[in-house]
Design a protein around this motif. Structure first.
Motif, short mmCIF file in Angstrom:
data_model
loop_
_atom_site.label_atom_id
_atom_site.label_comp_id
_atom_site.label_asym_id
_atom_site.label_seq_id
_atom_site.Cartn_x
_atom_site.Cartn_y
_atom_site.Cartn_z
N LEU A 1 0.52 4.89 -2.55
CA LEU A 1 0.59 6.21 -1.74
C LEU A 1 1.36 7.45 -1.90
O LEU A 1 1.04 8.65 -1.33
CB LEU A 1 0.03 5.86 -0.34
N LEU B 1 -10.68 2.82 -1.34
CA LEU B 1 -9.82 2.43 -0.32
C LEU B 1 -10.25 2.31 0.80
O LEU B 1 -9.83 1.71 1.19
CB LEU B 1 -8.18 3.57 -0.63
N ILE C 1 -10.37 -1.35 -3.12
CA ILE C 1 -9.01 -1.41 -3.19
C ILE C 1 -8.43 -1.21 -4.00
O ILE C 1 -7.46 -0.35 -5.07
CB ILE C 1 -8.46 -2.40 -2.30
N THR D 1 -8.28 2.49 -6.05
CA THR D 1 -7.83 3.45 -5.11
C THR D 1 -5.86 4.54 -5.71
O THR D 1 -6.31 5.69 -5.24
CB THR D 1 -5.87 2.62 -4.12
N ASP D 2 -5.79 4.73 -7.11
CA ASP D 2 -6.02 6.04 -8.03
C ASP D 2 -6.79 7.14 -8.24
O ASP D 2 -5.94 7.81 -8.83
CB ASP D 2 -5.58 5.13 -9.10
N LEU E 1 -9.23 7.62 -2.45
CA LEU E 1 -8.84 7.13 -1.37
C LEU E 1 -9.97 6.43 -0.48
O LEU E 1 -10.03 5.65 0.35
CB LEU E 1 -8.41 7.83 -0.64
N TYR F 1 -0.19 11.10 -5.22
CA TYR F 1 -0.99 11.32 -3.75
C TYR F 1 0.45 11.48 -2.70
O TYR F 1 0.15 12.97 -1.97
CB TYR F 1 -0.93 10.32 -2.99
N TRP G 1 -0.39 -1.54 -9.92
CA TRP G 1 -1.60 -1.40 -8.76
C TRP G 1 -2.42 -2.54 -9.43
O TRP G 1 -3.12 -3.58 -8.42
CB TRP G 1 -1.96 -0.28 -7.74
N CYS H 1 -4.07 -6.18 -6.80
CA CYS H 1 -5.98 -6.61 -6.84
C CYS H 1 -6.26 -7.80 -7.18
O CYS H 1 -6.62 -8.52 -6.38
CB CYS H 1 -6.22 -5.13 -6.64
N LEU I 1 0.99 -1.50 -0.42
CA LEU I 1 -0.31 0.02 0.43
C LEU I 1 0.81 1.21 0.45
O LEU I 1 0.64 2.18 -0.66
CB LEU I 1 -0.91 -0.23 1.78
#
Length: 399
Positions: free
Chosen positions: A245, A311, A301, A304-305, A308, A250, A372, A376, A241
């Motif tokens: 991030l 996520l 999840i 995520t990109d 948030l 981010y 990512w 997943c 993770l």
């Protein structure tokens, strides 16, 4: 047989399971503090950045050794003395980490920290012995929640303390807290064992009996495989993770990333109910529902990109699911052989350790090469495998 007075939980403060939960979480956190501190350690001790990850690897390897070599001792020796002595040694090892002048001394000290962190599992087995049969699932659920919360908050604590006082302050602080916990546990832990073991049983025979349990106990085999799979999924998320991030999209700091552990805590706390359901004979149904949630959690999840919030929702659901299965696993296993709870705990947690290592290695490799979404897909694939395995074996063990 060696006879001991049976310790009754009725003689303890009503909040004793909470103390066990705090002690367990505090101890297991010691092997996760290093993850957000690797860069600072690398610079301070002039350790190559390309190999600094060995700090985490050494700690986890020796944790696995401790599961096999130290946790079974809870069936052979006085658990109070075992817990207190290991906590004292752990405090000394943590202080040694903080004072380490070189990479070699750091690795040696971290190895001892990892070896002794298995005191968490001795506490879980002890708690299951002290609790009444009707309360065992609830108590195991509470203490196990403390472990999961300790794992999740370790990064948050390490990030905040290191920002204030440097990476060494993290381990000095933990050493002090460990000594305080020694004082508290010394006051409440019973001085008599709650189980009887053969007086003639040697340490070597004890370890051999652990391997016999692997062969003979189908519930340990099945629930152990489930533990391996759910903690592969758990580690797949939490190890990798930090990578998306911290990227430019981010650009979150280690402290900010560590705060995501707070959302995992919410899920872990919600899963305490799983222990109560196991007490009522609903362990199999709870397992099935939780594994379905684990699979579903990878959908948010994967966004995520983009979000948030997605996520955070996924983290809460994933941690709730993993914790629910984990608590149910232990409740069902502990009910099988009361005289072998420490060995059953050590054996079961070996599966956990293998799963955690597999998830860490696979997820970081996939992220580096495929991104990512590949991570997943791995998490979802492992979760689907766990759900399928449970479905095929659900009638082989009692619920």
């Amino acid at each position: 047989m060696k006879n001991h007075s049976i310790a009754s939980a009725a003689n303890f403060p009503r909040y004793w399971p909470l103390i066990f939960a705090v002690a367990s979480g505090m101890s297991v956190a010691n092997i996760y503090y290093a993850q957000p501190l690797l860069e600072a350690i690398s610079i301070d001790l002039s350790m190559p950045a390309s190999t600094i990850g060995i700090v985490v690897t050494v700690t986890q390897i020796f944790y696995a050794f401790g599961l096999a070599l130290l946790v079974p001792l809870g069936d052979l020796v006085n658990r109070r003395k075992l817990i207190i002595s290991q906590l004292l040694l752990s405090a000394a090892a943590l202080a040694a980490v903080g004072f380490s002048p070189s990479g070699i001394t750091l690795l040696a000290s971290m190895a001892v920290v990892g070896l002794l962190a298995v005191i968490t599992q001795t506490l879980v087995a002890f708690a299951s012995t002290l609790a009444s049969p009707a309360e065992r699932g609830r108590v195991v659920g509470l203490v196990t929640s403390g472990i999961v919360i300790g794992i999740l908050l370790a990064r948050t604590f390490a990030g905040i303390v290191s920002d204030l006082g440097g990476w060494r302050a993290v381990y000095w602080s933990s050493a002090v807290v460990t000594l305080l916990m020694v004082g508290l546990l010394s006051r409440i832990l019973p001085r008599n064992e709650a189980v009887a073991v053969p007086a003639s049983l040697s340490y070597g025979q004890l370890l051999k009996s652990l391997f016999r349990l692997f062969v003979e106990e189908r519930i340990l085999q099945i629930r152990g495989v489930l533990a391996l799979l759910i903690f592969t999924a758990f580690s797949t998320l939490w190890t990798s993770l930090v990578l998306p991030l911290s990227e430019p999209h981010y650009s979150l700091s280690n402290t900010q990333i560590g705060l995501f552990g707070l959302f995992g805590v919410a899920g872990a706390l919600a899963a305490v109910q799983a222990g109560r359901l196991a007490d009522r004979g609903r362990g199999q149904r709870t397992t099935g529902v939780a594994l379905a949630l684990l699979l579903v959690s990878w959908l948010p999840i994967s966004f995520t990109d983009q979000s948030l919030i997605a996520l955070i929702i996924g983290i809460i659901v994933l941690d709730l699911a993993v914790q629910a299965v984990h608590v149910t696993n232990q409740s069902l296993i502990f009910a099988k052989k009361p005289e072998a709870r420490s060995r059953l705990t050590g054996g079961y947690m070996i599966f956990y350790s293998i799963g955690s290592a597999l998830g860490s290695i696979a997820s970081t490799y996939l992220y580096a090469h495929y991104g990512w979404y590949a991570v997943c897909l791995l998490g979802a694939g492992v979760s689907a495998l766990a759900l399928g395995f449970w479905w095929m074996t659900r009638r082989m063990t009692a619920s």
